[in-house]
Design an enzyme around this catalytic site. Structure first.
Site, PDB file in Angstrom:
ATOM      1  N   CYS A 150       0.875 -19.304  11.300  1.00  0.00           N
ATOM      2  CA  CYS A 150       0.873 -18.894   9.902  1.00  0.00           C
ATOM      3  C   CYS A 150      -0.225 -17.879   9.639  1.00  0.00           C
ATOM      4  O   CYS A 150      -1.077 -17.612  10.497  1.00  0.00           O
ATOM      5  CB  CYS A 150       0.681 -20.107   8.992  1.00  0.00           C
ATOM      6  SG  CYS A 150      -0.917 -20.923   9.243  1.00  0.00           S
ATOM      7  N   CYS A 205      -3.766 -19.195  10.091  1.00  0.00           N
ATOM      8  CA  CYS A 205      -4.254 -19.176  11.479  1.00  0.00           C
ATOM      9  C   CYS A 205      -4.771 -17.785  11.847  1.00  0.00           C
ATOM     10  O   CYS A 205      -5.817 -17.643  12.482  1.00  0.00           O
ATOM     11  CB  CYS A 205      -3.130 -19.572  12.437  1.00  0.00           C
ATOM     12  SG  CYS A 205      -2.494 -21.242  12.231  1.00  0.00           S
ATOM     13  N   ASP A 229       6.304  19.796   4.981  1.00  0.00           N
ATOM     14  CA  ASP A 229       5.961  21.009   5.715  1.00  0.00           C
ATOM     15  C   ASP A 229       7.289  21.559   6.257  1.00  0.00           C
ATOM     16  O   ASP A 229       8.264  20.812   6.385  1.00  0.00           O
ATOM     17  CB  ASP A 229       5.004  20.674   6.852  1.00  0.00           C
ATOM     18  CG  ASP A 229       4.669  21.889   7.701  1.00  0.00           C
ATOM     19  OD1 ASP A 229       4.358  22.937   7.119  1.00  0.00           O
ATOM     20  OD2 ASP A 229       4.742  21.780   8.937  1.00  0.00           O
ATOM     21  N   ASP A 252       4.020  18.121  10.298  1.00  0.00           N
ATOM     22  CA  ASP A 252       3.929  18.203  11.749  1.00  0.00           C
ATOM     23  C   ASP A 252       2.890  19.259  12.090  1.00  0.00           C
ATOM     24  O   ASP A 252       2.838  20.315  11.462  1.00  0.00           O
ATOM     25  CB  ASP A 252       5.299  18.592  12.324  1.00  0.00           C
ATOM     26  CG  ASP A 252       5.233  18.892  13.812  1.00  0.00           C
ATOM     27  OD1 ASP A 252       4.458  18.227  14.499  1.00  0.00           O
ATOM     28  OD2 ASP A 252       5.959  19.799  14.260  1.00  0.00           O
ATOM     29  N   ASP A 309      -1.646  19.956   9.547  1.00  0.00           N
ATOM     30  CA  ASP A 309      -1.169  19.006   8.549  1.00  0.00           C
ATOM     31  C   ASP A 309      -1.991  17.725   8.513  1.00  0.00           C
ATOM     32  O   ASP A 309      -1.839  16.933   7.579  1.00  0.00           O
ATOM     33  CB  ASP A 309       0.298  18.634   8.818  1.00  0.00           C
ATOM     34  CG  ASP A 309       1.249  19.767   8.472  1.00  0.00           C
ATOM     35  OD1 ASP A 309       0.984  20.453   7.471  1.00  0.00           O
ATOM     36  OD2 ASP A 309       2.229  19.969   9.208  1.00  0.00           O
TER      37      ASP A 309
END
Length: 729
Positions: free
Chosen positions: A30, A33, A438, A621, A625
């Protein structure tokens, strides 16, 4: 006797003086944990990262090189109540299969016992309001005990073991109140049966275990299905390759022994173990993982190949550009790991709630018992009410609310070609209402196309393509590919920055800059694309010019239309020349566009939109950028992006299509909606159920059914994240 532990085989460098190890951890079920493990390990001096992957129960640890023995991490986990050992994919999968089978056996035992105990309980319930003799009732109770006690002892092991480990470490987890509720219900039932009482709660205890095991088994199998994606990627990795160690000698070596610049032989039917470029041979290859294309593609001189690609027919010689953990496949695997380990804002909220759960529910149950005793109730009735409170407030629904949605959504996104690279990317992407694209490499394909092939005589274009094979320039590669050139011209010479030349039958051929080929006068021709790059070819006194540019991604128009249909604003910010950007914007019907912008200009525009309240998704890309990707509310990059851009982007999409952008938005919106629904379901359930249980009108049996129903409802609701994206029209 002192036993030394050598973990050097499992340690790898994470760069900049940091070491990394993955440990498999048993008993992680969970969000509570996860939070406890991460807090406990992060407290160790010099630990720089402690991140738990709930999907495969793995903890990733990083620390300053030379400062810590990894054995200390295992010891610390032992102190926290968790058994750990170095993570290996094969052994971890074997352990998961074994645990899945064990859970299924436990579920089978519990379900069989529940059916039989319920068959015995129904006559008791009806007999309590009719004329059943006390001896008959006691007999049914003892039969129920004979079935329920051994069944609970076996079927409850997953919870009892976990609770015992937590208590041994002087802490608690979600399994402690579950185990306490089951044991108290069974213990009270035995006492009630001995005292010839009307009521016993064997049915409630064994039903509770059955429903809890159903939830845990379903949760584990969902995680295994999502983890199978990563396993499929791992299966694509070839462990060895045929490396050329001499002019005509090859040796089968481990991938770790191969470096950039080496030459490897790729035979038919083999998976490529490296990233590189074909330098000799011709074949067909399947590289659908990278390109998204299911059809085989032709591989010949100059064709890039990637690790995981399957060679179908001919034999290829490949010059290595990256191997082992530096390959694109390894990068995809790391991104997928990030997706499975991602910690969202909603998960952190669930973590905090889970940490508070155990002490709060124990205190609530104790106060309920004391309150009823003070109010005049018997200890028996007070304890029964306390047990009902313990059972009905089980936190399973809350613990499953966020991780299950995130796990399923991550798997659904990967199937759509999207990998998460940030923990809260799903939430931020769901909020996006404005997209900035872009152009180069994003709206357009990274590959170049020759636009005016039809205007060039076929024999001339064939010569240009053969000459282009001798050049390393990407424009020349586009010419060679368009001409389907098979063999380079012998004796060709490349002049850096100018072009390549050769002599055939006493006639000089040149390919390169217009000035290099004497074709300056042709550059202004009306038939040329004003936004394209120009490459010239000369054969003796004949001159030709080729128009080369990047084409739009095949589905760019459909994607833009789909984004508009979702009321998302769109614009283009590109550093490219105005004619190229204008043409792309016109083709895609995007009225908002700017050309020649710098990285600073992009950031300024993003900040301007932020001031207006827009949530900006930046899709870009390239190295320039990276700043704007970081500045945006959320960001995406194609897998072909520069490494820096991938590292900066919150999500990465695979293949040539742009459709994953829309698919990711749809999936994230659906996932966020489901996360919120699940949280409200879990919270609302407890708000309604706890007061009812405290009031004493709920029996342990009804509490078990209500708790299990809430957990199953959350699980079923989470499964809706599997089909999040709509059709792009």
């Amino acid at each position: 006797m002192h036993v030394t532990r050598d973990f050097s085989h499992y340690i790898r460098s994470a760069g900049e003086g940091i070491q990394h190890i993955d440990l498999a951890v048993e008993g992680v079920h969970c969000a509570g944990c996860m939070a406890k493990i991460e807090r406990g390990l992060s407290a160790i001096p010099d630990v720089t990262l402690a991140r738990v992957n709930l999907t495969d129960r793995r903890v990733a640890l990083e620390w300053k090189a030379g400062t810590l023995d990894p054995g200390r991490f295992i010891d610390r986990l032992q102190e926290l109540g968790y058994k750990a050992y170095p993570f290996e994919t094969e052994s971890a999968e074997e352990a998961e299969v074994a645990e899945s089978r064990f859970l299924l056996r436990c579920l089978g035992v519990a379900a069989f016992a529940t059916m039989n105990v319920m068959m015995l309980s129904i006559p008791v319930w009806s007999g309590n309001v009719s004329d059943m003799l006390p001896e008959q009732r006691d007999f049914f109770h003892w039969l129920s005990a004979l079935i329920a006690l051994p069944a609970a002892a076996y079927a409850g092991q997953p919870f009892f073991r976990s609770a015992w480990r937590a208590l041994s470490a002087k802490t608690t987890n979600m399994d402690v109140p579950i185990s306490l509720g089951v044991i108290l219900a069974l213990g009270m039932s035995v006492v009630e049966t001995i005292n010839h009482a009307e009521h016993a709660y064997f049915d409630a205890a064994i039903m509770l275990l059955t429903f809890l095991l159903v939830g845990r088994f379903l949760d584990q199998n969902m995680r295994r299905r999502t983890r199978a994606v990563a396993g499929n990627l791992a299966a694509l990795k070839a462990e060895t390759a045929a490396k050329f160690v001499g002019p005509g000698e090859i040796s089968q070596v481990p991938v770790a022994a191969i470096g950039a610049g080496d030459i490897v032989l790729l035979r038919p039917g083999e998976r490529c173990a490296v990233d590189g470029t074909v330098i000799e041979g011709r074949s067909e290859i399947d590289q659908s993982l990278i390109t998204g294309e299911t059809l085989y593609v032709t591989a010949e001189q100059g064709t890039p190949v990637y690790a995981g690609s399957m060679n179908i027919s001919g034999t290829l010689r490949v010059r290595v550009s990256a191997a082992s953990e530096a390959t694109l496949l390894a990068e995809i695997t790391r991104l997928l790991d990030n997706a499975l380990q991602a910690r969202s804002r909603y998960m952190r909220l669930a973590d905090r709630a889970s940490r508070l759960y155990a002490p709060v529910v124990h205190a609530t149950a104790l106060l309920t018992i004391l309150g009823w005793v003070i109010a005049g109730a018997s200890w028996h009735d007070a304890i029964v009410t306390g047990v009902a409170v313990l059972i009905i407030t089980c936190p399973c629904a809350l613990g499953l609310a966020i991780p299950t949605v995130q796990t399923i959504a991550s798997g659904a996104m990967f199937k759509s070609g999207v990998l998460l690279n940030s923990g809260d990317a799903i939430e931020r992407l769901a909020e996006a209402d404005h997209v900035i694209f872009d152009k180069t490499g994003t709206l357009t394909l990274p590959d170049l196309e020759v636009m005016n092939v039809a205007e060039i005589p076929a024999d001339i274009f064939e010569l240009a393509g053969r000459l282009a094979l001798s050049s390393h320039h990407p424009v020349a590669a586009a010419v060679a590919q368009a001409a389907d050139a098979k063999s380079p011209i012998v004796g060709a010479v490349e002049e850096p920055g100018q072009g390549v030349r050769a002599t055939v039958d006493g006639v000089e051929l040149r390919l390169g800059r217009p000035s290099f080929c004497g074709a300056e006068a042709l550059v202004g021709g009306a038939t040329l694309d004003p936004e394209a790059s120009i490459v010239a070819f000369s054969k003796g006194s004949d001159r030709f010019v080729l128009s080369v540019r990047q084409g739009l991604r095949p589905d760019a128009q459909a994607v833009v239309a789909a984004l508009k249909a979702r009321n998302i604003g769109i614009e283009i910010l590109s550093g490219d020349r105005e004619p190229a950007v204008k043409a792309a914007a016109h083709a895609l019907a995007i009225p908002e566009w700017r050309a020649g912008v710098t990285p600073a200009d992009k950031i300024a525009r993003i900040e301007e939109l932020k001031q207006r309240g827009a949530k900006v998704l930046m899709v870009g890309d390239g190295m320039n950028d990276a700043p704007s990707l970081a500045a945006a509310h959320v960001s995406m990059s194609p897998i072909s992006a520069a490494h820096l851009s991938q590292a900066t982007a919150d999500l990465v999409f695979l293949g040539r299509p742009l459709a994953p952008v829309v698919a990711a938005i749809d999936a994230s919106r659906k996932a966020l909606h489901l996360m919120r629904q699940n949280l409200w379901l879990a919270i609302g359930y407890n708000v309604l159920a706890v007061p009812v249980a405290i009031s004493g009108v709920v029996t342990p049996l009804i509490a078990a059914a209500a708790m299990s129903g809430s957990s199953l409802l959350v699980m079923l609701n989470s499964l809706r994240a599997r089909s999040a994206s709509r059709e792009i029209v």
